[in-house]
Design an enzyme around this catalytic site. Structure first.
Site, PDB file in Angstrom:
ATOM      1  N   HIS A 136      17.892  56.785  55.744  1.00  0.00           N
ATOM      2  CA  HIS A 136      17.921  57.446  57.052  1.00  0.00           C
ATOM      3  C   HIS A 136      18.196  56.381  58.115  1.00  0.00           C
ATOM      4  O   HIS A 136      17.260  55.867  58.741  1.00  0.00           O
ATOM      5  CB  HIS A 136      16.594  58.159  57.319  1.00  0.00           C
ATOM      6  CG  HIS A 136      16.287  59.240  56.334  1.00  0.00           C
ATOM      7  ND1 HIS A 136      15.883  58.969  55.052  1.00  0.00           N
ATOM      8  CD2 HIS A 136      16.328  60.592  56.448  1.00  0.00           C
ATOM      9  CE1 HIS A 136      15.674  60.120  54.405  1.00  0.00           C
ATOM     10  NE2 HIS A 136      15.941  61.109  55.234  1.00  0.00           N
ATOM     11  N   HIS A 139      10.490  58.772  56.837  1.00  0.00           N
ATOM     12  CA  HIS A 139      11.855  58.705  56.307  1.00  0.00           C
ATOM     13  C   HIS A 139      12.620  57.526  56.900  1.00  0.00           C
ATOM     14  O   HIS A 139      13.572  57.038  56.296  1.00  0.00           O
ATOM     15  CB  HIS A 139      12.606  60.012  56.597  1.00  0.00           C
ATOM     16  CG  HIS A 139      12.601  60.416  58.031  1.00  0.00           C
ATOM     17  ND1 HIS A 139      11.631  61.224  58.567  1.00  0.00           N
ATOM     18  CD2 HIS A 139      13.444  60.120  59.055  1.00  0.00           C
ATOM     19  CE1 HIS A 139      11.873  61.418  59.856  1.00  0.00           C
ATOM     20  NE2 HIS A 139      12.962  60.747  60.178  1.00  0.00           N
ATOM     21  N   PRO A 180       5.654  62.983  54.231  1.00  0.00           N
ATOM     22  CA  PRO A 180       5.464  64.374  54.645  1.00  0.00           C
ATOM     23  C   PRO A 180       5.177  64.410  56.142  1.00  0.00           C
ATOM     24  O   PRO A 180       4.207  63.815  56.613  1.00  0.00           O
ATOM     25  CB  PRO A 180       4.249  64.825  53.820  1.00  0.00           C
ATOM     26  CG  PRO A 180       4.203  63.887  52.658  1.00  0.00           C
ATOM     27  CD  PRO A 180       4.710  62.583  53.185  1.00  0.00           C
ATOM     28  N   LEU A 181       6.019  65.070  56.897  1.00  0.00           N
ATOM     29  CA  LEU A 181       5.945  64.966  58.347  1.00  0.00           C
ATOM     30  C   LEU A 181       4.630  65.522  58.887  1.00  0.00           C
ATOM     31  O   LEU A 181       4.105  66.511  58.393  1.00  0.00           O
ATOM     32  CB  LEU A 181       7.140  65.660  58.984  1.00  0.00           C
ATOM     33  CG  LEU A 181       8.475  64.962  58.720  1.00  0.00           C
ATOM     34  CD1 LEU A 181       9.643  65.789  59.228  1.00  0.00           C
ATOM     35  CD2 LEU A 181       8.491  63.579  59.352  1.00  0.00           C
ATOM     36  N   ASP A 208      10.571  64.471  66.064  1.00  0.00           N
ATOM     37  CA  ASP A 208      10.557  65.914  66.315  1.00  0.00           C
ATOM     38  C   ASP A 208       9.921  66.667  65.154  1.00  0.00           C
ATOM     39  O   ASP A 208       9.127  67.590  65.353  1.00  0.00           O
ATOM     40  CB  ASP A 208      11.990  66.421  66.520  1.00  0.00           C
ATOM     41  CG  ASP A 208      12.605  65.942  67.816  1.00  0.00           C
ATOM     42  OD1 ASP A 208      12.075  66.282  68.884  1.00  0.00           O
ATOM     43  OD2 ASP A 208      13.613  65.219  67.765  1.00  0.00           O
ATOM     44  N   ASN A 256      14.783  62.693  70.362  1.00  0.00           N
ATOM     45  CA  ASN A 256      16.233  62.442  70.292  1.00  0.00           C
ATOM     46  C   ASN A 256      17.074  63.704  70.151  1.00  0.00           C
ATOM     47  O   ASN A 256      18.299  63.623  70.003  1.00  0.00           O
ATOM     48  CB  ASN A 256      16.559  61.464  69.162  1.00  0.00           C
ATOM     49  CG  ASN A 256      16.223  62.008  67.780  1.00  0.00           C
ATOM     50  OD1 ASN A 256      16.082  63.217  67.583  1.00  0.00           O
ATOM     51  ND2 ASN A 256      16.096  61.118  66.803  1.00  0.00           N
ATOM     52  N   ILE A 293      17.667  65.731  67.820  1.00  0.00           N
ATOM     53  CA  ILE A 293      18.467  65.930  66.601  1.00  0.00           C
ATOM     54  C   ILE A 293      17.556  66.072  65.385  1.00  0.00           C
ATOM     55  O   ILE A 293      16.584  65.330  65.220  1.00  0.00           O
ATOM     56  CB  ILE A 293      19.443  64.753  66.380  1.00  0.00           C
ATOM     57  CG1 ILE A 293      20.590  64.819  67.379  1.00  0.00           C
ATOM     58  CG2 ILE A 293      20.007  64.756  64.965  1.00  0.00           C
ATOM     59  CD1 ILE A 293      21.510  66.017  67.210  1.00  0.00           C
ATOM     60  N   HIS A 345      21.218  61.203  60.464  1.00  0.00           N
ATOM     61  CA  HIS A 345      19.782  61.262  60.187  1.00  0.00           C
ATOM     62  C   HIS A 345      19.467  60.816  58.769  1.00  0.00           C
ATOM     63  O   HIS A 345      18.578  59.979  58.559  1.00  0.00           O
ATOM     64  CB  HIS A 345      19.265  62.685  60.397  1.00  0.00           C
ATOM     65  CG  HIS A 345      17.858  62.892  59.906  1.00  0.00           C
ATOM     66  ND1 HIS A 345      16.753  62.632  60.688  1.00  0.00           N
ATOM     67  CD2 HIS A 345      17.377  63.307  58.705  1.00  0.00           C
ATOM     68  CE1 HIS A 345      15.660  62.883  59.986  1.00  0.00           C
ATOM     69  NE2 HIS A 345      16.010  63.293  58.784  1.00  0.00           N
ATOM     70  N   GLU A 379      -8.487  73.032  58.502  1.00  0.00           N
ATOM     71  CA  GLU A 379      -8.671  72.394  57.194  1.00  0.00           C
ATOM     72  C   GLU A 379      -7.662  71.281  56.944  1.00  0.00           C
ATOM     73  O   GLU A 379      -7.994  70.241  56.372  1.00  0.00           O
ATOM     74  CB  GLU A 379      -8.586  73.430  56.075  1.00  0.00           C
ATOM     75  CG  GLU A 379      -9.715  74.441  56.046  1.00  0.00           C
ATOM     76  CD  GLU A 379      -9.418  75.685  56.856  1.00  0.00           C
ATOM     77  OE1 GLU A 379     -10.189  76.655  56.763  1.00  0.00           O
ATOM     78  OE2 GLU A 379      -8.397  75.690  57.591  1.00  0.00           O
ATOM     79  N   HIS A 394     -10.990  85.579  49.394  1.00  0.00           N
ATOM     80  CA  HIS A 394     -11.901  84.449  49.469  1.00  0.00           C
ATOM     81  C   HIS A 394     -12.361  83.975  48.098  1.00  0.00           C
ATOM     82  O   HIS A 394     -13.149  83.028  48.006  1.00  0.00           O
ATOM     83  CB  HIS A 394     -13.126  84.813  50.316  1.00  0.00           C
ATOM     84  CG  HIS A 394     -12.862  84.827  51.777  1.00  0.00           C
ATOM     85  ND1 HIS A 394     -11.842  85.550  52.336  1.00  0.00           N
ATOM     86  CD2 HIS A 394     -13.489  84.188  52.813  1.00  0.00           C
ATOM     87  CE1 HIS A 394     -11.854  85.369  53.655  1.00  0.00           C
ATOM     88  NE2 HIS A 394     -12.833  84.554  53.962  1.00  0.00           N
ATOM     89  N   ARG A 406     -22.332  79.386  45.428  1.00  0.00           N
ATOM     90  CA  ARG A 406     -23.171  79.983  46.465  1.00  0.00           C
ATOM     91  C   ARG A 406     -24.453  80.568  45.878  1.00  0.00           C
ATOM     92  O   ARG A 406     -25.507  80.552  46.516  1.00  0.00           O
ATOM     93  CB  ARG A 406     -22.357  81.074  47.150  1.00  0.00           C
ATOM     94  CG  ARG A 406     -23.087  81.910  48.165  1.00  0.00           C
ATOM     95  CD  ARG A 406     -22.196  83.071  48.597  1.00  0.00           C
ATOM     96  NE  ARG A 406     -22.721  83.802  49.738  1.00  0.00           N
ATOM     97  CZ  ARG A 406     -22.154  84.895  50.233  1.00  0.00           C
ATOM     98  NH1 ARG A 406     -21.042  85.356  49.688  1.00  0.00           N
ATOM     99  NH2 ARG A 406     -22.684  85.511  51.266  1.00  0.00           N
TER     100      ARG A 406
END
Length: 686
Positions: free
Chosen positions: A41, A81, A130-131, A171, A201, A203, A280, A432, A494, A540
């Site tokens: 990149h 990246h 991972p963004l 972004d 940027n 993009i 990119h 979470e 649940h 529980r």
């Protein structure tokens, strides 16, 4: 209010701040590395070389000769990246990242992989890619620094614990839902030790960001309690280095995290690639790299670093050494002022387990009915009383998760009148994912033993951060209560079914599902001995405390599986986890009444059992004993290797249903009678 800095011309703005030739070298090294790898990149790395150079030379406190220096700031490249941007800057700052490492970018076995990996490359503070994860992890590190400062040097004016966390985000980072959770947490916690530089940027891979976004980012972060500044492009279209430097040095509220919205042009100044989505995630191509050299007015050969730039590296190293000397002096003064506190801090950093902790842990009498979540809550109180590094919370579920540290106070800024930064109970809210990512950052800060709770079914919301914790082998502890259809009338939304199998599938992650209260306490003790991510899966409902000596329980849990009912010549072996161990024991009694001898094994942790010697595994589960029944109130997926070709699994391979606990279990086949019938079938097979 957002502060905007007027644009300047980069040709004049860099003087006295950063060396233009160093920036040119960084840009070309990034382009050359991606070109040689034929992968990567380049656009962001080329455009932001001035930003990284400014940060590493003028703002981040670091020592390239000691990447583990405790007094350093932390830099997190959330847009992982663009890893070549970081690797290039590490090389040009004097870290142990060589030109050969840059040439080996993205190749097998190199120290410069496609995304930054913690523990793999000197100077990389966390695994990113991972963004949104880098930003959220950084929030946790900033929390940890604030808590450490409050715990060990609350009254200090200039403290060795005053460290800053710097983030470079894109972004994509800010579009991920995780960033909203992380932003809200940072704002609520008033993390003034956190700065995020947002590369605005316009993009993304698919084109202009207007395809996907129309929000006002400044207003969003201001609403979350951040101090926001904006820096536009320089007059020539490059990064406004002077404007960025001024923004980072400007007076600001010290009780707010800071976001600097920085305009840039991706791939600037490559003439044809600038501002394009294609730059990119793909090499520029030989012709455009040549054009970049022309645009920069450079005749540097690929991977060439001029002598004057090498001299600049020495300057960065010298700056780091001086910062280190100053910090060492402050630490010495701090230690002399209170040696007892200093010794306590040293033990904290080592994550020491006090010798008297075992005796202080709760014990339970056989036959009592105690839920494993209650036993976990009691264990937390005992540990918290002796281990100051233990802190944590839950996703708005402290009571049902039993995670609150009694008398620990709330971790919140004093300005809220709701807590202090010494507080040990973190109120994450229903976030979470942000909670799990921040836990990673807390662990990376060092010393802390952090835990966080939610219902097991909501571990789905945490999975990306659990995976990163496993990649980095961080000592974080997840508390997952309400572990099966036995939670009852809340129904299938649940009631976890597939979750245990999917969590066990994560490499390097450990799942522990204790059978009773004493196993739960033993599990906590084992967690404190191990430097790894662990999920404690808790029920529980009340379950009977097994009549087994405490030493056997402790050793059995530590090894992941042990025999809880034996016979000289077993006809069948029943392997169970959690609350189903009690079911298996009753089934064994019924089988014995019919002349079928059953061995019962509690297997709280598949992972810890697998790590044992072949001899121990054979002792517990002999290969010759092929008549096996596995019992777990969850998906049967993943148990077939233990059951073997002649065995059976009593599990649940469909969603649950809304009903009282006992009725829900019976409706899904988790009953003594089902176990007995299965055991009879497998014990009579040839």
């Amino acid at each position: 209010m957002t502060t905007t800095h007027a644009p300047t011309d980069s040709s004049t703005a860099w003087g006295g701040l950063i060396d233009p030739l160093t920036v040119t070298t960084a840009r070309l090294l990034s382009a050359d590395a991606v070109e040689k790898a034929a992968s990567g990149h380049p656009g962001t790395a080329i455009a932001l070389a001035p930003v990284a150079t400014l940060l590493f030379r003028n703002h981040i406190r670091h020592d390239p000769r000691d990447p583990e220096w405790a007094g350093r700031d932390r830099f997190v490249l959330s847009c992982g990246h663009a890893s070549i941007l970081l690797y290039t800057q590490l090389h040009l700052s004097g870290y142990d990242v060589t030109i050969d490492d840059l040439k080996a970018f993205r190749t097998l076995g190199s120290r410069t992989p496609g995304h930054p990996e913690y523990g793999h490359t000197a100077g990389v503070e966390t695994t990113t890619g991972p963004l949104g994860q880098g930003l959220a992890t950084a929030v946790g590190t900033a929390m940890a620094f604030a808590h450490e400062r409050a715990e060990f040097d609350e009254d200090g004016v200039s403290s060795p614990f005053d460290r800053h966390v710097w983030v470079l985000a894109s972004d994509g980072d800010l579009q991920e839902g995780l960033s909203y959770e992380a932003g809200a947490i940072a704002g609520r916690m008033s993390l003034g030790n956190l700065t995020v530089v947002y590369d605005d940027n316009d993009i993304q891979i698919e084109g202009d960001t207007r395809l996907t976004s129309s929000e006002n980012v400044a207003q969003r972060f201001e609403a979350q309690g951040w101090h926001v500044l904006t820096v536009g492009l320089a007059a020539d279209g490059d990064i406004d280095v002077a404007g960025l430097d001024a923004a980072l040095r400007a007076e600001r509220p010290l009780d707010k995290p800071r976001l600097v919205i920085l305009k840039s042009q991706i791939a600037f100044p490559a003439p044809n690639a600038v501002g394009t989505a294609g730059s990119h995630g793909a090499p520029l191509g030989g012709a455009e790299v040549a054009n970049l050299r022309t645009a920069l007015g450079s005749d540097l050969e690929p991977f060439e670093v001029p002598e004057s730039v090498h001299a600049g590296i020495d300057d960065v190293v010298s700056r780091g050494a001086e910062l280190r000397r100053e910090w060492d002096a402050r630490v010495s003064a701090w230690r002399e002022a209170d040696p007892v506190r200093a010794d306590r801090h040293a033990a904290f950093l080592r994550r020491e387990v006090p010798s008297g902790l075992a005796a202080a842990m709760p014990t339970y009498e056989p036959g009592a009915s105690v839920s494993t979540r209650d036993a976990s809550g009691a264990a937390i109180q005992a540990i918290a009383a002796q281990v100051p590094g233990l802190w944590g919370g839950s996703a708005d579920l402290a009571e049902p998760n039993r995670t609150a540290i009694t008398g620990g106070g709330s971790f919140l800024p004093e300005s809220t009148s709701l807590g202090t930064l010494r507080g040990r109970n973190i109120h994450w809210g229903v976030r979470e994912h942000g909670m799990a990512a921040a836990m990673n950052g807390i662990a990376l800060a060092g010393g802390w033993r952090v835990f966080a709770g939610t219902f097991l079914v909501f571990s789905d919301y945490q999975r990306p951060s659990i995976r990163l914790a496993s990649l980095m082998q961080l000592p974080v502890t997840y508390i997952w209560s309400h572990d099966s259809v036995a939670l009852g009338q809340d129904g299938p939304t649940h009631q976890p079914i597939e979750h245990l199998a999917s969590l066990r599938a994560i490499p390097g992650f450990t799942v522990v599902r204790p059978a009773d209260a004493n196993e739960t306490v033993a599990a906590w003790a084992a967690v404190l001995e191990k430097e790894q991510p662990v999920g404690l899966v808790l029920g529980r409902q009340g379950v009977p405390v097994l009549d087994i000596p405490a030493a056997e329980v402790a050793e059995g849990v530590r090894r992941g599986a042990y025999i809880v009912r034996n016979t000289a010549t077993p006809d069948v072996v029943l392997i169970a986890t959690g609350s189903e161990v009690a079911v298996a024991l009753v089934a064994a009694d019924e089988l014995a009444a019919e002349g079928i001898e059953a061995r019962v094994i509690s297997m709280p942790s598949r992972e810890w059992f697998t790590a044992q010697s072949a001899e121990y595994r054979e002792l517990i589960l002999p290969a010759s004993l092929s008549a096996r029944v596995v019992v777990e109130a969850a998906s049967s997926f993943g148990w077939h290797d233990i059951a073997g070709p002649a065995g059976e699994i009593v599990g649940i391979d469909e969603f649950g249903l809304s009903a009282p606990a006992d009725e829900a279990l019976a409706a899904r086949g988790i009953t003594v009678s089902h176990v007995v019938v299965a055991a009879k079938r497998v014990s009579t097979r040839d």
